[in-house]
Design an enzyme around this catalytic site. Structure first.
Site, mmCIF file in Angstrom:
data_model
loop_
_atom_site.group_PDB
_atom_site.id
_atom_site.type_symbol
_atom_site.label_atom_id
_atom_site.label_comp_id
_atom_site.label_asym_id
_atom_site.label_seq_id
_atom_site.Cartn_x
_atom_site.Cartn_y
_atom_site.Cartn_z
ATOM 1 N N HIS A 116 0.862 -1.194 0.000
ATOM 2 C CA HIS A 116 0.000 0.000 0.000
ATOM 3 C C HIS A 116 0.891 1.234 0.000
ATOM 4 O O HIS A 116 1.978 1.242 0.581
ATOM 5 C CB HIS A 116 -0.881 0.011 1.253
ATOM 6 C CG HIS A 116 -1.420 1.368 1.603
ATOM 7 N ND1 HIS A 116 -0.840 2.178 2.569
ATOM 8 C CD2 HIS A 116 -2.466 2.066 1.095
ATOM 9 C CE1 HIS A 116 -1.523 3.307 2.647
ATOM 10 N NE2 HIS A 116 -2.503 3.277 1.774
ATOM 11 N N ASN A 118 0.622 5.877 -0.470
ATOM 12 C CA ASN A 118 -0.187 7.071 -0.670
ATOM 13 C C ASN A 118 0.711 8.293 -0.552
ATOM 14 O O ASN A 118 1.585 8.346 0.316
ATOM 15 C CB ASN A 118 -1.306 7.132 0.381
ATOM 16 C CG ASN A 118 -2.089 8.428 0.329
ATOM 17 O OD1 ASN A 118 -1.797 9.381 1.038
ATOM 18 N ND2 ASN A 118 -3.091 8.452 -0.522
ATOM 19 N N ARG A 120 0.138 12.662 -0.865
ATOM 20 C CA ARG A 120 -0.964 13.611 -0.994
ATOM 21 C C ARG A 120 -0.529 15.032 -0.610
ATOM 22 O O ARG A 120 0.451 15.238 0.108
ATOM 23 C CB ARG A 120 -2.141 13.174 -0.129
ATOM 24 C CG ARG A 120 -1.771 12.991 1.345
ATOM 25 C CD ARG A 120 -2.862 12.272 2.126
ATOM 26 N NE ARG A 120 -2.475 12.077 3.519
ATOM 27 C CZ ARG A 120 -1.801 11.025 3.966
ATOM 28 N NH1 ARG A 120 -1.437 10.073 3.137
ATOM 29 N NH2 ARG A 120 -1.494 10.932 5.248
ATOM 30 N N GLY A 273 -17.746 10.392 -0.328
ATOM 31 C CA GLY A 273 -16.684 10.095 -1.279
ATOM 32 C C GLY A 273 -17.121 9.093 -2.325
ATOM 33 O O GLY A 273 -18.187 8.467 -2.214
ATOM 34 N N ARG A 274 -16.286 8.893 -3.321
ATOM 35 C CA ARG A 274 -16.613 7.949 -4.399
ATOM 36 C C ARG A 274 -16.367 6.529 -3.901
ATOM 37 O O ARG A 274 -15.237 6.100 -3.743
ATOM 38 C CB ARG A 274 -15.767 8.248 -5.634
ATOM 39 C CG ARG A 274 -16.160 7.408 -6.841
ATOM 40 C CD ARG A 274 -15.411 7.873 -8.087
ATOM 41 N NE ARG A 274 -15.897 7.155 -9.251
ATOM 42 C CZ ARG A 274 -15.376 5.997 -9.695
ATOM 43 N NH1 ARG A 274 -14.378 5.437 -9.035
ATOM 44 N NH2 ARG A 274 -15.869 5.404 -10.763
ATOM 45 N N GLU A 276 -16.551 3.427 -5.002
ATOM 46 C CA GLU A 276 -15.759 2.430 -5.722
ATOM 47 C C GLU A 276 -14.260 2.686 -5.555
ATOM 48 O O GLU A 276 -13.465 1.756 -5.445
ATOM 49 C CB GLU A 276 -16.138 2.406 -7.202
ATOM 50 C CG GLU A 276 -17.526 1.842 -7.480
ATOM 51 C CD GLU A 276 -17.667 0.397 -7.012
ATOM 52 O OE1 GLU A 276 -16.708 -0.372 -7.121
ATOM 53 O OE2 GLU A 276 -18.768 0.057 -6.525
ATOM 54 N N SER A 277 -13.878 3.952 -5.553
ATOM 55 C CA SER A 277 -12.466 4.278 -5.366
ATOM 56 C C SER A 277 -12.025 4.043 -3.924
ATOM 57 O O SER A 277 -10.907 3.586 -3.675
ATOM 58 C CB SER A 277 -12.206 5.738 -5.761
ATOM 59 O OG SER A 277 -12.451 5.940 -7.134
#
Length: 314
Positions: A116, A118, A120, A273-274, A276-277
């Protein structure tokens, strides 16, 4: 296989545009490399828009020869700061901008670890559109199902090399923060063997925002070097049905962390939030076995003992 993205701070571009260009390039580099490693499956791209402002590019790979499921997603969203974020940051109404790249890769072979990462960037503005706060965050961490100490050392050494180019105190600090963050408190064990986790990296007398940009992109550039050699070394090792069952049981703990503790997942679910994402991080095949304990002296138990007491791999 060292990723060399030449994007650096350009005075002609404001920070948010510069960082978004960087994560666009990073997404391309990572997805291309993952496809080459798999040799069969390809990423499907889903471009989406957010009603409140902004959108993103979700890329998903599924049912490959090496990777069972993975997502490498970027987004850039803006608008009024949602109420949940106002409470989180202890501020009133404000406008915001946020962009980042988030990825999770679930391999098929239980001897290859899940990974994982990330990276940002976030800004908040006053009524005149002036930036009143901004910061970087991110990290990368490894979740093996079987412990190969040389893999753990390689992953952490790569993280340390990236950190040391900017500050020798970064690796031990952000390694500790990673161990603390990815902790399944209700199980009293770590989700994986850690890596780096940093957040609220703001301008200070020691670090300008340009310095933080250079550091975060350094870590992003190190990701493929940290993960790809491990995949190449383990992906063709034969495994048994029992190995696969253990992988699916451990994937259950991964799901538990993401849905119970992960701030990003919880924040997305609470702020429209979306979906699926947000939930692309969940693996496709998972088991929850009642009161499961690995056999004493087994390789499975070896992993559990490390997860209960995080190790300093360097």
């Amino acid at each position: 296989m060292e990723l060399k993205l030449k994007i650096r701070k350009n005075s002609k571009l404001i920070m948010k545009d510069q960082f978004y260009k960087y994560i666009e390039s990073l997404q391309d580099s990572i997805t291309t490399t993952i496809e080459e490693l798999d040799g069969v499956a390809k990423f499907e791209e889903d471009i989406w828009k957010r009603d409140e402002g902004g959108g993103g590019k979700t890329r998903i790979i599924e049912n490959g020869e090496v990777f069972e499921k993975g997502g490498v997603n970027i987004s850039a969203v803006h608008g009024k700061l949602p109420e949940a974020m106002q409470k989180m940051f202890n501020v009133g109404a404000a406008d915001f901008f946020a962009c980042g790249l988030s990825l999770v890769i679930h391999p098929k072979n239980p001897l290859v670890p899940t990974v994982h990462a990330n990276w940002r960037y976030f800004e908040m503005y006053d009524d005149d559109g002036k930036i009143i706060n901004s910061w970087f965050g991110g990290g990368q961490d490894l979740t093996p199902y079987y412990l190969f100490e040389e893999d753990a050392i390689h992953f952490h050494q790569t993280c340390k090399i990236a950190c040391d180019k900017h500050n020798p105190e970064f690796y031990p600090k952000f390694k500790r923060q990673c161990d603390a963050y990815f902790w399944n408190a209700h199980r009293n064990e770590a989700r994986g063997i850690g890596g780096l986790f940093f957040d609220y990296c703001k301008e200070s007398t020691e670090m300008t925002m340009e310095n933080w940009f250079n550091f975060v992109t350094e870590v992003g550039n190190s990701f493929l070097e940290a993960y790809v050699p491990i995949v190449e070394k383990r992906k063709e090792i034969p495994y048994t049905g029992e190995n696969r069952t253990w992988q699916e049981i451990r994937r259950g703990r991964y799901v538990e962390f993401n849905l119970v503790h992960d701030k990003g997942t919880l924040f997305g679910l609470k702020t429209n939030g979306r979906i699926e994402s947000i939930l692309m991080s969940l693996p496709p095949h998972v088991q929850w076995v009642y009161d499961h304990h690995p056999e004493s002296g087994s390789e499975e138990e070896k992993l559990i003992k490390v997860l209960e007491n995080p190790v300093d791999w360097i």
